[in-house]
Scaffold this motif. Structure first.
Motif, PDB file in Angstrom:
ATOM      1  N   TYR A   1       0.870  -1.010  -0.054  1.00 18.01           N
ATOM      2  CA  TYR A   1       0.016  -0.149   0.009  1.00 18.01           C
ATOM      3  C   TYR A   1       0.736   1.384   0.063  1.00 18.01           C
ATOM      4  CZ  TYR A   1      -3.439  -3.473   1.399  1.00 18.01           C
ATOM      5  OH  TYR A   1      -4.028  -4.407   1.226  1.00 18.01           O
ATOM      6  N   LYS A   2       2.036   1.058  -0.086  1.00 16.00           N
ATOM      7  CA  LYS A   2       2.959   2.335  -0.303  1.00 16.00           C
ATOM      8  C   LYS A   2       4.018   2.045  -1.350  1.00 16.00           C
ATOM      9  CE  LYS A   2       5.087   1.342   3.969  1.00 16.00           C
ATOM     10  NZ  LYS A   2       4.458   0.293   4.670  1.00 16.00           N
ATOM     11  N   ALA A   3       4.503   3.068  -1.797  1.00 13.96           N
ATOM     12  CA  ALA A   3       5.748   3.165  -2.658  1.00 13.96           C
ATOM     13  C   ALA A   3       6.403   4.484  -3.009  1.00 13.96           C
ATOM     14  CB  ALA A   3       5.086   2.689  -4.183  1.00 13.96           C
ATOM     15  N   LYS A   4       7.544   4.299  -3.293  1.00 11.14           N
ATOM     16  CA  LYS A   4       8.373   5.276  -3.642  1.00 11.14           C
ATOM     17  C   LYS A   4       8.457   5.597  -5.252  1.00 11.14           C
ATOM     18  CE  LYS A   4      11.484   6.614   0.199  1.00 11.14           C
ATOM     19  NZ  LYS A   4      11.173   8.000   0.013  1.00 11.14           N
ATOM     20  N   ILE A   5       8.652   6.579  -5.573  1.00 15.15           N
ATOM     21  CA  ILE A   5       8.318   7.013  -7.113  1.00 15.15           C
ATOM     22  C   ILE A   5       9.917   7.541  -7.730  1.00 15.15           C
ATOM     23  CG2 ILE A   5       6.944   8.173  -8.797  1.00 15.15           C
ATOM     24  CD1 ILE A   5       5.418   6.393  -7.343  1.00 15.15           C
TER      25      ILE A   5
ATOM     26  N   PRO B   1       9.943  10.596  -3.818  1.00 14.66           N
ATOM     27  CA  PRO B   1       8.496  11.026  -3.191  1.00 14.66           C
ATOM     28  C   PRO B   1       7.754   9.567  -3.010  1.00 14.66           C
ATOM     29  CG  PRO B   1       8.813  12.396  -5.049  1.00 14.66           C
ATOM     30  CD  PRO B   1       9.943  11.541  -5.115  1.00 14.66           C
ATOM     31  N   ASN B   2       6.951   9.611  -1.864  1.00 17.02           N
ATOM     32  CA  ASN B   2       6.177   8.439  -1.069  1.00 17.02           C
ATOM     33  C   ASN B   2       4.816   8.581  -1.742  1.00 17.02           C
ATOM     34  OD1 ASN B   2       8.426   7.535   0.486  1.00 17.02           O
ATOM     35  ND2 ASN B   2       7.839   9.383   1.580  1.00 17.02           N
ATOM     36  N   LEU B   3       4.257   7.405  -2.437  1.00 19.17           N
ATOM     37  CA  LEU B   3       2.777   7.588  -2.866  1.00 19.17           C
ATOM     38  C   LEU B   3       1.922   6.605  -1.974  1.00 19.17           C
ATOM     39  CD1 LEU B   3       0.698   8.197  -5.200  1.00 19.17           C
ATOM     40  CD2 LEU B   3       1.443   5.833  -6.212  1.00 19.17           C
TER      41      LEU B   3
END
Length: 541
Positions: free
Chosen positions: A24-28, A240-242
């Motif tokens: 449920y979270k990712a770096k871009i 950035p964190n999405l």
């Protein structure tokens, strides 16, 4: 929650740009996102002067993002990362509330993707390099008494404000006095949030002043030769964190400087990436418009070369009653007279936003217990003042409770504005500070302590005076006295220190008794926190 790949697809982020941190979270990787010719309109959410009753600025920010999405607008939210200091201290969680939250709430409020730990590590790695340089012969002739770089910790810990290090004999290093700041006050955090690329990050890190020689010449990270190592430690955190809101609106959460002791905005790279992906970006700046919004407009927007297209000014009946003289324990009692008296605080914040050439929209954030007569009092006042206002109920109803606000904001976005910073870079430091005090705070002028005068003379001698200023001031009052609520008049602001932050690209001006390392309250929020046998967090809200 939806898988983060679905949220990325909704935002237009290609799969190969995702670096997954669980489901449920990712770096871009922003370099893998196609550049668009048009850029999103930016909506800045700020607030009236905060009170212990809480205003719900983050909740309104998330709710407005969801409301715009419900109206068919391609929207992204851009927020700061919470610091463990206030999470464990007074505030508890900092991801919105009710049905207007960013998720996964527990992860974001705690260790998230490790960004704040990386920033802490980089800051303290620099401290270790400085002390090792002293121990290994001090080729740069650094005066240990004039080292300005401080260690940091992402926690409120008053016991670390003044310490002594290097005790125990020659093999333990060079003894000297040391201080700790909270991580979100570190210049590394400011550099992290204002850099536009990895190369820009490295250049800004190089420019950081860590202290002075015995001849009183400035010593920088570039002189120590460690900028490459520091950049290496930040290369992953810099992405950035999405994440997502409860209603599935894409959200970047990245960087987290405080607004009372730092510049109070999420990272520029996250905001610019959101501007590239969406048609509307809803972001916030910390505390009231006199702090976060002023710094957003005078520092972040100036460096980022963009402008806020609309400003939402959040207020509550509870806050207005406190500014009208009501104690916290009496806020549940209907008191339209106190509301009317407290409207002077809202009035000054409106004037402040207008002074930047931007039209504000007042978001009257509804709380359980607000009476209809109190709400109508504020709405009628705004109408008489010719300011757009919308009753918002996003805590209870999510995006649906923010649609009235979204429609008012969309109207403002159709109109041109005359945005301009409150001062010009070419003005003197004294003129910049006076402009902020008079136009933003409503004060009469600026006073300088003897130490501040010495700091200013040193800054002018080194040619550092053509930089923006970042005021470190209490969030509770327009003045530097936290007890002066409402709209104080006939006051001046006393500057006690001016600290050059060349990496960040601004001068920090300390006022009053503002602390760069807060302390925990008598009953920290941590006392209510726990984890169950299944690993689920309890008590973070």
């Amino acid at each position: 929650m939806q898988p983060i790949e679905n949220i990325a697809d909704k935002a237009g982020i290609p799969l190969d740009a995702l670096e997954l941190y669980g489901k449920y979270k990712a770096k871009i990787n922003v370099d893998l996102i196609p550049k668009q010719t048009s850029q999103a309109k930016v909506v800045l959410v700020t607030a009236t002067s905060p009170t212990p009753a809480g205003e719900g600025k983050s909740t309104v920010t998330v709710g407005l993002g969801d409301a715009l999405s419900r109206l068919g607008k391609k929207t992204m939210v851009a927020l700061r990362e919470p610091s463990l200091g206030p999470v464990m201290g007074v505030k508890g969680g900092a991801t919105g509330g009710g049905f207007s939250q960013v998720l996964p709430m527990e992860d974001i409020n705690l260790h998230f993707t490790g960004d704040l730990h990386a920033i802490t590590t980089v800051n303290n790695a620099l401290s270790a390099m400085i002390d090792n340089h002293l121990h290994q012969g001090n080729v740069l002739n650094i005066d240990p008494r004039r080292i300005t770089w401080k260690r940091v910790m992402d926690m409120n810990d008053r016991a670390l404000r003044h310490v002594t290090i290097g005790l125990g004999g020659p093999s333990q290093g060079v003894p000297r006095e040391e201080s700790f700041d909270i991580t979100v006050a570190s210049e590394i955090m400011a550099v992290f949030c204002l850099a536009t690329s990895l190369q820009d990050l490295k250049e800004r890190l190089s420019d950081i002043v860590i202290g002075y020689t015995y001849e009183k010449d400035a010593v920088t990270v570039r002189d120590l030769g460690v900028e490459g190592a520091l950049t290496l430690l930040l290369k992953d955190a810099f992405k950035p964190n999405l994440v997502q809101t409860i209603e599935g609106t894409p959200a970047f959460i990245h960087g987290g400087p405080f607004a009372n002791i730092a510049h109070g905005c999420n990272s520029l790279i996250a905001t610019n990436t959101a501007r590239n992906l969406a048609d509307y970006v809803v972001t916030e700046a910390g505390f009231g418009s006199d702090l976060g919004a002023e710094k957003f407009m005078d520092i972040k927007a100036r460096i980022g070369k963009f402008q806020p297209d609309a400003v939402v000014l959040v207020t509550t009946i509870r806050a207005l009653k406190m500014h009208g003289g009501v104690e916290k324990q009496e806020l549940k009692v209907e008191n339209t007279q106190a509301v009317e008296k407290g409207l002077v605080n809202l009035e000054k914040h409106i004037e402040t936003i207008l002074s930047f050439g931007v039209q504000p929209v007042v978001a009257l954030n509804r709380f359980v217990g607000d009476s209809d007569s109190e709400l109508q009092k504020v709405q009628k006042w705004c109408q008489d003042y010719n300011v757009k206002v919308a009753l918002t109920d996003v805590w209870q109803d999510g995006g649906a409770g923010g649609e009235a606000l979204a429609k008012e904001v969309l109207q403002v976005l159709e109109e041109p504005n005359n945005f301009a910073p409150i001062y010009e870079i070419e003005q003197s430091v004294e003129e910049k500070l006076t402009a902020i005090v008079q136009k933003v705070y409503g004060g009469t002028g600026v006073l300088f302590t003897d130490q501040a005068k010495k700091d200013l003379a040193e800054i002018k001698k080194n040619g550092w005076d053509l930089l923006p200023v970042c005021m470190a001031k209490t969030q509770y009052s327009f003045s530097d006295d936290p007890k002066k609520l409402g709209r104080p008049t006939d006051f001046s602001i006393t500057i006690r220190n001016i600290l050059p932050k060349l990496g960040a690209g601004f001068l920090v001006c300390l006022t009053g008794d503002i602390m760069t390392m807060p302390g925990l309250p008598k009953k920290p929020a941590a006392l209510n926190m726990d984890v169950d046998s299944a690993g689920n967090a309890k008590g973070l809200m």
